[in-house]
Design an enzyme around this catalytic site. Structure first.
Site, PDB file in Angstrom:
ATOM      1  N   ARG A  10      46.283  53.748  53.508  1.00 34.07           N
ATOM      2  CA  ARG A  10      45.972  53.725  52.086  1.00 34.07           C
ATOM      3  C   ARG A  10      45.837  52.284  51.598  1.00 34.07           C
ATOM      4  O   ARG A  10      46.391  51.363  52.182  1.00 34.07           O
ATOM      5  CB  ARG A  10      47.052  54.456  51.294  1.00 34.07           C
ATOM      6  CG  ARG A  10      47.149  55.942  51.627  1.00 34.07           C
ATOM      7  CD  ARG A  10      48.266  56.623  50.850  1.00 34.07           C
ATOM      8  NE  ARG A  10      48.267  58.076  51.068  1.00 34.07           N
ATOM      9  CZ  ARG A  10      48.915  58.671  52.072  1.00 34.07           C
ATOM     10  NH1 ARG A  10      49.614  57.936  52.933  1.00 34.07           N
ATOM     11  NH2 ARG A  10      48.873  59.979  52.206  1.00 34.07           N
ATOM     12  N   LYS A  51      53.707  57.080  51.208  1.00 35.92           N
ATOM     13  CA  LYS A  51      53.615  58.085  50.157  1.00 35.92           C
ATOM     14  C   LYS A  51      54.519  59.280  50.445  1.00 35.92           C
ATOM     15  O   LYS A  51      55.150  59.826  49.538  1.00 35.92           O
ATOM     16  CB  LYS A  51      52.163  58.554  50.007  1.00 35.92           C
ATOM     17  CG  LYS A  51      51.954  59.531  48.866  1.00 35.92           C
ATOM     18  CD  LYS A  51      50.492  59.900  48.719  1.00 35.92           C
ATOM     19  CE  LYS A  51      50.291  60.883  47.564  1.00 35.92           C
ATOM     20  NZ  LYS A  51      48.861  61.262  47.430  1.00 35.92           N
ATOM     21  N   HIS A  62      39.742  55.080  48.494  1.00 35.89           N
ATOM     22  CA  HIS A  62      40.534  56.078  49.217  1.00 35.89           C
ATOM     23  C   HIS A  62      39.661  56.948  50.123  1.00 35.89           C
ATOM     24  O   HIS A  62      40.149  57.529  51.092  1.00 35.89           O
ATOM     25  CB  HIS A  62      41.297  56.962  48.227  1.00 35.89           C
ATOM     26  CG  HIS A  62      42.314  57.848  48.882  1.00 35.89           C
ATOM     27  ND1 HIS A  62      43.503  57.380  49.396  1.00 35.89           N
ATOM     28  CD2 HIS A  62      42.300  59.186  49.145  1.00 35.89           C
ATOM     29  CE1 HIS A  62      44.194  58.376  49.918  1.00 35.89           C
ATOM     30  NE2 HIS A  62      43.477  59.477  49.788  1.00 35.89           N
ATOM     31  N   ARG A  68      39.733  56.479  53.819  1.00 36.22           N
ATOM     32  CA  ARG A  68      40.734  57.259  54.569  1.00 36.22           C
ATOM     33  C   ARG A  68      40.151  58.605  54.971  1.00 36.22           C
ATOM     34  O   ARG A  68      40.363  59.084  56.092  1.00 36.22           O
ATOM     35  CB  ARG A  68      41.990  57.438  53.719  1.00 36.22           C
ATOM     36  CG  ARG A  68      43.113  58.239  54.364  1.00 36.22           C
ATOM     37  CD  ARG A  68      44.358  58.114  53.490  1.00 36.22           C
ATOM     38  NE  ARG A  68      45.416  59.052  53.831  1.00 36.22           N
ATOM     39  CZ  ARG A  68      46.325  58.848  54.785  1.00 36.22           C
ATOM     40  NH1 ARG A  68      46.294  57.760  55.514  1.00 36.22           N
ATOM     41  NH2 ARG A  68      47.280  59.746  55.012  1.00 36.22           N
ATOM     42  N   TRP A  93      50.608  62.224  56.989  1.00 36.42           N
ATOM     43  CA  TRP A  93      50.596  63.294  55.991  1.00 36.42           C
ATOM     44  C   TRP A  93      51.880  64.105  56.079  1.00 36.42           C
ATOM     45  O   TRP A  93      52.421  64.328  57.168  1.00 36.42           O
ATOM     46  CB  TRP A  93      49.395  64.210  56.205  1.00 36.42           C
ATOM     47  CG  TRP A  93      48.128  63.658  55.643  1.00 36.42           C
ATOM     48  CD1 TRP A  93      47.772  63.599  54.329  1.00 36.42           C
ATOM     49  CD2 TRP A  93      47.018  63.095  56.359  1.00 36.42           C
ATOM     50  NE1 TRP A  93      46.538  63.028  54.181  1.00 36.42           N
ATOM     51  CE2 TRP A  93      46.048  62.697  55.407  1.00 36.42           C
ATOM     52  CE3 TRP A  93      46.773  62.868  57.709  1.00 36.42           C
ATOM     53  CZ2 TRP A  93      44.839  62.112  55.770  1.00 36.42           C
ATOM     54  CZ3 TRP A  93      45.581  62.282  58.068  1.00 36.42           C
ATOM     55  CH2 TRP A  93      44.623  61.914  57.116  1.00 36.42           C
ATOM     56  N   TYR A 137      40.204  68.936  56.765  1.00 36.97           N
ATOM     57  CA  TYR A 137      39.191  68.281  57.605  1.00 36.97           C
ATOM     58  C   TYR A 137      38.727  69.188  58.751  1.00 36.97           C
ATOM     59  O   TYR A 137      37.790  68.850  59.467  1.00 36.97           O
ATOM     60  CB  TYR A 137      39.748  66.993  58.203  1.00 36.97           C
ATOM     61  CG  TYR A 137      40.198  65.986  57.174  1.00 36.97           C
ATOM     62  CD1 TYR A 137      39.273  65.237  56.457  1.00 36.97           C
ATOM     63  CD2 TYR A 137      41.549  65.795  56.910  1.00 36.97           C
ATOM     64  CE1 TYR A 137      39.681  64.307  55.502  1.00 36.97           C
ATOM     65  CE2 TYR A 137      41.971  64.870  55.957  1.00 36.97           C
ATOM     66  CZ  TYR A 137      41.037  64.131  55.261  1.00 36.97           C
ATOM     67  OH  TYR A 137      41.453  63.226  54.317  1.00 36.97           O
TER      68      TYR A 137
END
Length: 351
Positions: free
Chosen positions: A191, A218, A277, A280, A303, A312
Site C-alpha cells: 500500500r 492495515k 491503490h 495493488r 489480506w 481476483y
C-alpha cells in the site's frame, strides 16, 4: 483557589454536588481561559445534579476527545482528515442536533475534489460521525440517546488494473522519484502508506526481503515482503538519498498526499479512472493471471481474510475448464462439433 498552575498548564479542583471532587487538566496556559473553563464545568455539574440537565456538547468537543482517546487506532489519520472536511459544516451544532438528515444534507453538498462523493465515500463519513456520537452516548454519557444513521447503497466497484503495456507507459511519464515508487508498488503490491514510510531498517538486501511491522499494516499483522529483481533495482536506485527513509524527494520523505505529479503522469499516459491503490490491484491481478494461488497471494498481500482475495479469482478461470467440459457429452459435442436436432428429429452437426 479552585484553579492551580502546574508548570505552564492550569488545572482545576472542583467540588461536585455529591461531595466528590473533579481534578483535571484544563489544557491551557492562559489563566483567563482556564478560569472561564472552570466556571463552565462547575455550572454544568450543578445543572446536571440539581436539574437533571446534561450540558450541551458541540461536535468540536466530541471530535477532539475522539482523537485524544483513539490514538491507538491505525486509521486515525483518516479520521482526522474526514473530521477536517466535515467539521466546518457542523460548526454551531450540538451533538443532540446531529442526526441522519443533518449529516446526509451536508454530505450531498460536499464536493472535496469538485465532484459529488460516491456512496462509499459518504458512508465513511457517516460511519465516523455515528461512532463519535455512539461513544458520546454510551461511554462519555453526554447524550441520553444516539440517533440511527442510514448508509448509502454502494455500487460494487470493478477491479481496476493496468496491462503491462499501460504500466510501462505510465512509468515512462513519471518523474524519477515517482518511477521507483511505482516500480516498487507493482513489484510488491504494498500500500502507498507502507511504501512511502518504508525505512532502511525494514530491508535486508542480503536475503532480498523487506517487512512491514504489525502496527503499520492495515490488518494489524506483520507482512514479509519477498523482493524480486524489479523491487531490488528500485531500492538500489534510492541508496544514499536519505539516512532513514527509502523513498524521498529532494532529500525529504515523501508526503502521503503528494499526488500532483502522479495525476499529471496519468493524464499524459492517457490512463483514466486509476488511483495509486489500483497498483495493488494490478499486482494481484498479474499474479493471479500468471498462476499464483489465492492462499499464497493472501499471505504475500497481507489480506486479513480469504474473501478479500477471492475478488481476483475471476481473472484466472483456467482451472474451471475441466469442470465446464463435463457438459460436452450431455450436449453431444465431440471434437469441437455440436450435434443438434431439427424439428423433424433429424440431426445435423454444427462446427
Amino acid at each position: 483557589m479552585s484553579i492551580k498552575q502546574r508548570g505552564e498548564i492550569w488545572w482545576c479542583d472542583i467540588a461536585r454536588p455529591d461531595g466528590t471532587r473533579l481534578r483535571r487538566s484544563l489544557k491551557t496556559s492562559d489563566k483567563l481561559e482556564a478560569q472561564e473553563l472552570h466556571d463552565r464545568l462547575r455550572s454544568e455539574m450543578w445543572r446536571e445534579a440539581r436539574l437533571g440537565q446534561k450540558p450541551k456538547r458541540s461536535f468540536d468537543e466530541a471530535a477532539l476527545r475522539w482523537i485524544q482517546e483513539m490514538e491507538h487506532k491505525r486509521s486515525l489519520d483518516d479520521d482526522r482528515s474526514r473530521i477536517k472536511w466535515i467539521r466546518p459544516h457542523l460548526k454551531g451544532y450540538t451533538l443532540d442536533q446531529i442526526n441522519n438528515t443533518v449529516v446526509r444534507d451536508i454530505l450531498e453538498k460536499m464536493q472535496p475534489r469538485g465532484k459529488p462523493m460516491s456512496g462509499a465515500t459518504r458512508n465513511r463519513y457517516i460511519a465516523l460521525v455515528r461512532s463519535i456520537i455512539r461513544k458520546a452516548h454510551r461511554e462519555w454519557e453526554w447524550l441520553d440517546a444516539a440517533p440511527a444513521f442510514r448508509l448509502y447503497r454502494e455500487t460494487t466497484r470493478r477491479i481496476r488494473w493496468l496491462t503491462p503495456a499501460e504500466a510501462k507507459q505510465l512509468i515512462k511519464e513519471l518523474p524519477a522519484h515517482w518511477k521507483v515508487i511505482v516500480q516498487f508498488a507493482l513489484a510488491t503490491g504494498l500500500r502507498k502508506n507502507n511504501i512511502l514510510q518504508l525505512r532502511w531498517s525494514q530491508i535486508d538486501m542480503a536475503r532480498r526481503v523487506a517487512w512491514v511491522h504489525p502496527d503499520e499494516a492495515k490488518a494489524g499483522r506483520g507482512i514479509g515482503v519477498p523482493l524480486n529483481q524489479t523491487a531490488v533495482n528500485a531500492i538500489q536506485a534510492c541508496m544514499g538519498a536519505h539516512d532513514e527513509f527509502v523513498f524521498t524527494f529532494e532529500g525529504k520523505p515523501m508526503r502521503i498526499d503528494s499526488n500532483s505529479a502522479w495525476r499529471s503522469a496519468l493524464l499524459r499516459a492517457g490512463i483514466k479512472d486509476f488511483r495509486f491503490h489500483d497498483l495493488r490491484h494490478t499486482w494481484a491481478s498479474w499474479h493471479i493471471q500468471n498462476g499464483t494461488g489465492l492462499a499464497e497471494l493472501q499471505e504475500m498481500g497481507g489480506w486479513e481474510s480469504a474473501e478479500m482475495v477471492r475478488r481476483y479469482a475471476h481473472l484466472a478461470p483456467d482451472h474451471m475448464h475441466s469442470h465446464a467440459s463435463k457438459l460436452d457429452d450431455l450436449l453431444g459435442t465431440n471434437n469441437g462439433t455440436f450435434t443438434a436436432q431439427n424439428e423433424k428429429g433429424l440431426t445435423r452437426k454444427i462446427a
